[in-house]
Design an enzyme around this catalytic site. Structure first.
Site, PDB file in Angstrom:
ATOM      1  N   LYS A 191      -7.297  65.170  89.272  1.00  9.35           N
ATOM      2  CA  LYS A 191      -8.387  65.037  89.885  1.00  9.35           C
ATOM      3  C   LYS A 191      -7.713  63.470  90.394  1.00  9.35           C
ATOM      4  O   LYS A 191      -7.997  62.421  89.698  1.00  9.35           O
ATOM      5  CB  LYS A 191      -9.292  65.193  89.034  1.00  9.35           C
ATOM      6  CG  LYS A 191     -10.827  64.724  90.083  1.00  9.35           C
ATOM      7  CD  LYS A 191     -11.453  64.285  89.762  1.00  9.35           C
ATOM      8  CE  LYS A 191     -12.026  62.699  89.633  1.00  9.35           C
ATOM      9  NZ  LYS A 191     -12.847  61.838  91.116  1.00  9.35           N
ATOM     10  N   GLY A 244      -9.107  54.233  84.108  1.00  6.13           N
ATOM     11  CA  GLY A 244     -10.459  54.023  85.135  1.00  6.13           C
ATOM     12  C   GLY A 244     -11.554  53.258  84.167  1.00  6.13           C
ATOM     13  O   GLY A 244     -11.050  52.398  83.385  1.00  6.13           O
ATOM     14  N   GLU A 266      -7.229  54.551  79.509  1.00  6.90           N
ATOM     15  CA  GLU A 266      -6.527  53.490  80.336  1.00  6.90           C
ATOM     16  C   GLU A 266      -7.503  52.529  80.860  1.00  6.90           C
ATOM     17  O   GLU A 266      -7.665  53.371  81.813  1.00  6.90           O
ATOM     18  CB  GLU A 266      -5.059  53.930  81.360  1.00  6.90           C
ATOM     19  CG  GLU A 266      -4.379  51.815  81.217  1.00  6.90           C
ATOM     20  CD  GLU A 266      -4.738  51.295  82.337  1.00  6.90           C
ATOM     21  OE1 GLU A 266      -5.633  50.540  81.789  1.00  6.90           O
ATOM     22  OE2 GLU A 266      -3.882  52.039  83.262  1.00  6.90           O
ATOM     23  N   CYS A 300      -5.878  47.056  86.733  1.00  4.36           N
ATOM     24  CA  CYS A 300      -6.656  46.537  85.848  1.00  4.36           C
ATOM     25  C   CYS A 300      -6.361  45.537  84.884  1.00  4.36           C
ATOM     26  O   CYS A 300      -6.674  45.002  84.023  1.00  4.36           O
ATOM     27  CB  CYS A 300      -6.287  48.191  84.667  1.00  4.36           C
ATOM     28  SG  CYS A 300      -4.809  48.353  84.635  1.00  4.36           S
ATOM     29  N   GLU A 397     -15.191  42.789  84.082  1.00  6.76           N
ATOM     30  CA  GLU A 397     -14.352  42.983  85.088  1.00  6.76           C
ATOM     31  C   GLU A 397     -14.749  42.796  86.382  1.00  6.76           C
ATOM     32  O   GLU A 397     -15.911  44.337  86.492  1.00  6.76           O
ATOM     33  CB  GLU A 397     -13.478  44.119  84.912  1.00  6.76           C
ATOM     34  CG  GLU A 397     -12.311  45.174  85.572  1.00  6.76           C
ATOM     35  CD  GLU A 397     -11.866  45.749  85.000  1.00  6.76           C
ATOM     36  OE1 GLU A 397     -12.787  46.717  84.915  1.00  6.76           O
ATOM     37  OE2 GLU A 397     -10.658  45.983  85.038  1.00  6.76           O
TER      38      GLU A 397
HETATM   39  P1  NDP Z   1     -14.261  55.375  87.288  1.00  6.97           P
HETATM   40  O1  NDP Z   1     -13.408  54.880  86.232  1.00  6.97           O
HETATM   41  O2  NDP Z   1     -15.304  55.482  87.970  1.00  6.97           O
HETATM   42  O3  NDP Z   1     -13.526  56.190  88.083  1.00  6.97           O
HETATM   43  C1  NDP Z   1     -12.112  56.845  87.402  1.00  6.97           C
HETATM   44  C2  NDP Z   1     -12.177  58.317  87.732  1.00  6.97           C
HETATM   45  O4  NDP Z   1     -12.547  59.084  87.236  1.00  6.97           O
HETATM   46  C3  NDP Z   1     -12.495  58.400  89.520  1.00  6.97           C
HETATM   47  O5  NDP Z   1     -11.135  59.598  89.423  1.00  6.97           O
HETATM   48  C4  NDP Z   1     -13.364  59.179  89.396  1.00  6.97           C
HETATM   49  O6  NDP Z   1     -13.797  60.080  89.508  1.00  6.97           O
HETATM   50  C5  NDP Z   1     -13.569  59.564  87.841  1.00  6.97           C
HETATM   51  N1  NDP Z   1     -14.567  60.254  87.691  1.00  6.97           N
HETATM   52  C6  NDP Z   1     -15.414  58.816  87.087  1.00  6.97           C
HETATM   53  N2  NDP Z   1     -16.511  59.509  86.142  1.00  6.97           N
HETATM   54  C7  NDP Z   1     -16.478  59.901  85.607  1.00  6.97           C
HETATM   55  C8  NDP Z   1     -16.812  60.955  84.706  1.00  6.97           C
HETATM   56  N3  NDP Z   1     -18.210  61.510  84.326  1.00  6.97           N
HETATM   57  N4  NDP Z   1     -16.120  62.430  84.091  1.00  6.97           N
HETATM   58  C9  NDP Z   1     -14.722  62.640  84.430  1.00  6.97           C
HETATM   59  N5  NDP Z   1     -14.256  61.737  85.758  1.00  6.97           N
HETATM   60  C10 NDP Z   1     -14.861  60.311  85.864  1.00  6.97           C
HETATM   61  O7  NDP Z   1     -14.169  53.689  87.984  1.00  6.97           O
HETATM   62  P2  NDP Z   1     -14.567  53.429  89.805  1.00  6.97           P
HETATM   63  O8  NDP Z   1     -13.308  53.825  90.344  1.00  6.97           O
HETATM   64  O9  NDP Z   1     -16.336  53.857  89.779  1.00  6.97           O
HETATM   65  O10 NDP Z   1     -14.835  51.759  89.241  1.00  6.97           O
HETATM   66  C11 NDP Z   1     -15.444  51.441  88.989  1.00  6.97           C
HETATM   67  C12 NDP Z   1     -15.201  49.878  88.334  1.00  6.97           C
HETATM   68  O11 NDP Z   1     -13.806  50.712  87.262  1.00  6.97           O
HETATM   69  C13 NDP Z   1     -14.204  48.865  88.579  1.00  6.97           C
HETATM   70  O12 NDP Z   1     -15.355  48.444  89.516  1.00  6.97           O
HETATM   71  C14 NDP Z   1     -13.323  48.500  87.814  1.00  6.97           C
HETATM   72  O13 NDP Z   1     -14.015  47.773  87.056  1.00  6.97           O
HETATM   73  C15 NDP Z   1     -12.770  49.226  86.744  1.00  6.97           C
HETATM   74  N6  NDP Z   1     -11.432  50.289  87.799  1.00  6.97           N
HETATM   75  C16 NDP Z   1     -10.359  50.087  86.675  1.00  6.97           C
HETATM   76  C17 NDP Z   1      -9.293  50.765  86.340  1.00  6.97           C
HETATM   77  C18 NDP Z   1      -8.264  50.367  85.858  1.00  6.97           C
HETATM   78  O14 NDP Z   1      -7.469  50.965  85.772  1.00  6.97           O
HETATM   79  N7  NDP Z   1      -8.626  50.414  85.049  1.00  6.97           N
HETATM   80  C19 NDP Z   1      -9.444  51.500  87.681  1.00  6.97           C
HETATM   81  C20 NDP Z   1     -10.363  51.551  88.408  1.00  6.97           C
HETATM   82  C21 NDP Z   1     -11.917  51.131  88.469  1.00  6.97           C
HETATM   83  P3  NDP Z   1     -14.356  59.338  91.879  1.00  6.97           P
HETATM   84  O15 NDP Z   1     -14.174  58.915  92.612  1.00  6.97           O
HETATM   85  O16 NDP Z   1     -14.559  60.624  91.804  1.00  6.97           O
HETATM   86  O17 NDP Z   1     -15.364  58.492  91.335  1.00  6.97           O
END
Ligand code: NDP
Length: 815
Positions: A191, A244, A266, A300, A397
């Site tokens: 996804k 994420g 990660e 990240c 972050e």
């Molecule tokens: P999220 O962790 O919310 O999202 C990452 C992925 O997970 C997306 O595909 C999202 O889908 C999906 N997702 C979110 N919630 C769920 C769940 N409960 N069950 C299954 N899948 C889920 O990151 P965000 O995009 O909302 O960003 C929020 C914050 O996260 C950022 O401000 C940043 O601080 C951090 N972040 C960190 C990253 C890293 O690489 N360490 C990368 C991205 C974000 P959908 O896109 O549909 O919401």
């Protein structure tokens, strides 16, 4: 602007990349469907969501929104494909991965433009970094598919893998997930993030071109609450790989607890960028630009905390401000831009909110005077000074182009501030003194450390976090283990998640053992063992900090033999005893710095002292389990052999040196995790205990061990052995009592860095749930027994891998 004016001002002219081909491709495919079984499939409910261009806020296209029914279809397709893909020869899988890499290169410009349009990142970065790294990842993993048979002979694919990726590096994160998974023979349902689906869909088209067998890779676009949730909770998924935020990672750990799904996470970071006073400050300035303004800081591992030695802070900040005045922010498709757009207005608003909090908390904000576009989600490069180490800005972050500055005086203070965060993803060290840099690198709690460089990635080098930045690695050989399981383990998920632990290994899945219980064996003991005098009462206490201490509760537990006869008492440990034991274990942290030779010597010494008391230990096993004496003696002798094995491994389970495509080397160091909590199995009271403690301490961890509740006496008999074997105080701590209760306390403890649990299915679930307190690594058995006597199950690299974490230290060289 005339040529003369350009010459005088040295201003950049516009250098736009055309988006016409990418826009035409988008139009041709609109609305985008789901990719299942190599077909484009309409979503079950007919729902679509909009995908926007963050640089101008305009809608790019509509993308299918998958729900549970669509995820079910995709998982079924992947399950079907797994049957043949997992048996496809490595060479054939390698040919597909190689073809994918070639096709990515052929479509590289379209992919680069699409990524810039969909995400807002600059074309300079997508063209020169994202897409080349994607191709490199598939090439490198084509190699691993080819070599799997010879390099991982005792492993097999895990099964169907659910993968969830973020929006900051859409295609690159997808490559990091899909390449190792399919190289190892797994099939995938992925996804993408809702904001950025387009390059994954172009990738799906590439898979069709390449002719990858149907169902091997399925892509379900959609929202977290529907597609994401359905994927995480799907009963027929064997592993979840997630990148994420830490909060979502935590919720995924909770949702999958006890299910037996393998998990790699990660997560976020707040990485330090440490500058010592002898560093080349002009290089440092360019390094900072790459660390925090690369990809608008939505990285990240962004170097978001600038730690500067106090005596050069002012000079560096002035240079940095001058450089920031020259950063160009604007149209991501303009090749002269340094900074593009933030992925969405919502994300931009979150950055602004954190910046406002920082100002309110008293930090000093500085932004360059250069114009920042107002249409679209742009955020100017931002620098904060006067930041307190515990403030929101220094701890949270931000995931945007915001740099916070802190100062330090001495190297040890730099290390302390650098590690003062719940995260541990990456760090940069800047110094012209390589001795200093290589002294600091091992002290930093971070998965990647870049010396005089930053944000370097390569397929050959593992990437992943310490602490709350997650667990598991992507890239390198270590990344492959996330997608395989030991060949002896027939299923990755337990047969019956609520089944209690079995005493011996009667589980046909996991091989055969000889832990047969003979309840009448005690009576069969020879007369030399039967004394007419009452034995001298000896109630073992707890073993904490190298001393035998009374349990805080003041209570004891009665230990009975299989036939109900009372054979002894042990102290009943509680929460406070665990806290004391964890504290003692932390005090013994210098054990990680002991030489491997020294650790090996102590393990040999423990074996030597155990050998002297072989018969006594065997009798104790007979007493507790009712097994035959000869059988028990076999357990003691296997325990001795196991101690020898880990003494042997202590200086042989070493790191490696990678050669990524740059001038330099990457040192992949296997480091101790820290304090490991261990709950021992009921079967094999001595061997189960030794098989877990020995690898953990051989690798430099200190441990807090909870022996089997019903058969703890073999572990408590080891107190004297440890006391007489030169083992430093606090390296091994033993708390007897109710294993289930004490394991939960250990798993919840913030200062325990990993938790191993070998007990019931229910206890495994409890440990996985409790581990989210600090996102510690867990290793549990889901109530399945293991044949501890059988070497492939009872010892070896699986144990050593669980006892270590890999840090990649990047050391470029040359002038
Ligand atoms: P999220 O962790 O919310 O999202 C990452 C992925 O997970 C997306 O595909 C999202 O889908 C999906 N997702 C979110 N919630 C769920 C769940 N409960 N069950 C299954 N899948 C889920 O990151 P965000 O995009 O909302 O960003 C929020 C914050 O996260 C950022 O401000 C940043 O601080 C951090 N972040 C960190 C990253 C890293 O690489 N360490 C990368 C991205 C974000 P959908 O896109 O549909 O919401």
């Amino acid at each position: 602007m005339s040529v003369m004016e350009i010459f005088e001002t040295m201003e950049y002219g516009p250098a736009p990349e055309s988006s016409s081909l990418a826009l035409a491709w988008i139009k041709e495919h609109e609305p985008f469907q789901l990719f299942i079984n190599n077909q484009w499939v309409k979503p079950d409910q007919g729902n679509y969501f909009e995908s926007n261009n963050p640089a101008n806020g305009k809608t790019l296209t509509k993308v299918a929104s998958a729900d549970k029914a669509d995820v079910d279809t995709a998982v079924a397709a992947a399950r079907q494909a797994f049957k043949s893909w997992s048996k496809t020869p490595g060479h054939v899988r390698a040919r597909y991965l190689y073809a994918i890499a070639r096709h990515i290169q052929k479509h590289s410009r379209l992919l680069a433009v699409l990524e810039a349009l969909d995400n807002g990142k600059t074309i300079r970065e997508t063209r020169d970094l994202d897409i080349p790294l994607v191709a490199r990842h598939f090439y490198s993993h084509a190699g691993w598919a080819q070599l799997m048979e010879s390099e991982l002979p005792d492993y097999q694919a895990v099964g169907v893998v659910g993968q969830i990726i973020p929006w900051n590096f859409p295609l690159l994160m997808m490559a990091w997930k899909i390449a190792p998974a399919i190289a190892m023979g797994n099939t995938v349902v992925l996804k993408p993030a809702r904001y950025t689906s387009l390059t994954a869909l172009k990738f799906a088209e590439i898979l069709q071109e390449v002719g990858l067998p149907a169902g091997v890779v399925n892509i379900v676009t959609g929202e977290a609450s529907k597609a994401g949730d359905a994927l995480v909770n799907h009963p027929d998924i064997d592993k979840i790989a997630f990148t994420g935020s830490t909060d979502v990672g935590r919720s995924i750990r909770k949702s999958t607890a006890g299910s037996g799904k393998k998990l790699s996470l990660e997560l976020g970071g707040k990485s330090p960028f440490i500058v010592f006073d002898d560093a080349d400050l002009d290089s440092v300035v360019e390094g900072v630009v790459d660390a925090i303004w690369f990809n608008q800081g939505q990285v990240c591992c962004a170097g978001s905390r600038l730690l500067v030695q106090e005596n050069i802070a002012e000079r560096l900040i002035n240079k940095l401000r001058a450089r920031m005045e020259n950063l160009r922010i604007g149209d991501p498709l303009d090749k002269t831009m340094d900074i593009g757009a933030i992925v969405s207005p919502g994300q931009r608003a979150e950055i602004q909110q954190l910046v406002d909090i920082g100002v309110k908390e008293g930090a000093q904000l500085w932004q360059p005077s250069t114009a920042c576009p107002t249409d679209g989600s742009f955020f100017p490069p931002t620098l904060f000074t006067n930041v307190a180490p515990a403030s929101t800005l220094a701890q949270v972050e931000i995931f945007g182009p915001v740099l916070v500055t802190l100062t330090f005086r001495t190297p040890s203070e730099a290390v302390e501030i650098a590690n003062n965060t719940r995260y541990g993803l990456a760090a940069s060290i800047w110094s012209d003194n390589i001795n200093l840099a290589l002294d600091i690198a091992p002290k930093l709690k971070a998965g990647s450390v870049w010396v005089n460089s930053t944000n370097l990635f390569d397929a050959a080098c593992g990437f992943g976090g310490y602490k709350e930045s997650g667990y598991g690695r992507e890239g390198g050989k270590e990344g492959l283990y996330e997608y395989v399981k030991p060949a002896w383990l027939a299923r990755s998920q337990p047969k019956n998640a609520t089944a209690p632990a079995v005493v011996a290994d009667q589980d046909a899945d996991e091989g055969t053992g000889n832990g047969v219980v003979h309840t009448d064996a005690l009576e069969a003991l020879t007369t030399e063992d039967q004394s007419s005098l009452p034995s001298i009462d000896r109630t073992p206490k707890l073993f904490i900090g190298g001393k035998q201490v009374r349990p805080d509760s003041g209570y004891s537990l009665t230990i009975t033999a299989g036939n109900g006869r009372i054979i002894g008492e042990v102290g009943e440990g509680n929460r406070k005893d665990i806290r004391n034991a964890v504290e003692a274990a932390h005090k013994a942290s210098s054990w990680a710095g002991a030489t491997t030779h020294n650790r090996a010597q102590i393990l040999y010494y423990i074996a030597e002292n155990l050998a002297v008391r072989e018969a006594e230990f065997a009798r104790r096993i007979v007493e507790q389990t009712g097994r035959e004496y000869a059988d028990a003696l076999g357990e003691v002798q296997t325990s001795l052999s196991r101690l020898f094995s880990y003494a042997a491994w202590a200086d042989k389970y070493e790191g490696s040196v990678h050669r990524p495509p740059m001038r330099g080397v990457v040192l992949a160091m296997k480091e101790a995790i820290g304090v490991v909590g261990i709950a021992c199995p009921d079967e094999y009271p001595l061997l189960g205990f030794i098989s877990l403690v020995a690898p953990a301490i051989a690798m430099g961890n200190s441990v807090v061990v909870v022996p089997s509740t019903q058969a703890p006496l073999s572990a408590t008999d080891c107190y004297q052995i440890f006391e007489t074997s030169d083992l430093p105080a606090g390296v091994v701590n033993i708390v007897t009592g109710n294993r289930e209760e004490l394991s939960k306390v250990l798993a919840e403890h913030h200062d325990v860095n990993a938790m191993w649990y070998f007990g019931t299915a229910e206890g495994s679930k409890t440990v996985e749930l409790a581990s989210t307190s600090n996102m510690k690594r867990t290793w549990v058995n889901y109530g399945r027994s293991r044949n501890w006597l059988h070497r492939p199950q009872g010892e070896g690299q699986e144990f050593l891998r669980e006892a270590t974490q890999i840090k990649n230290i990047w050391v470029p060289y040359g002038e």
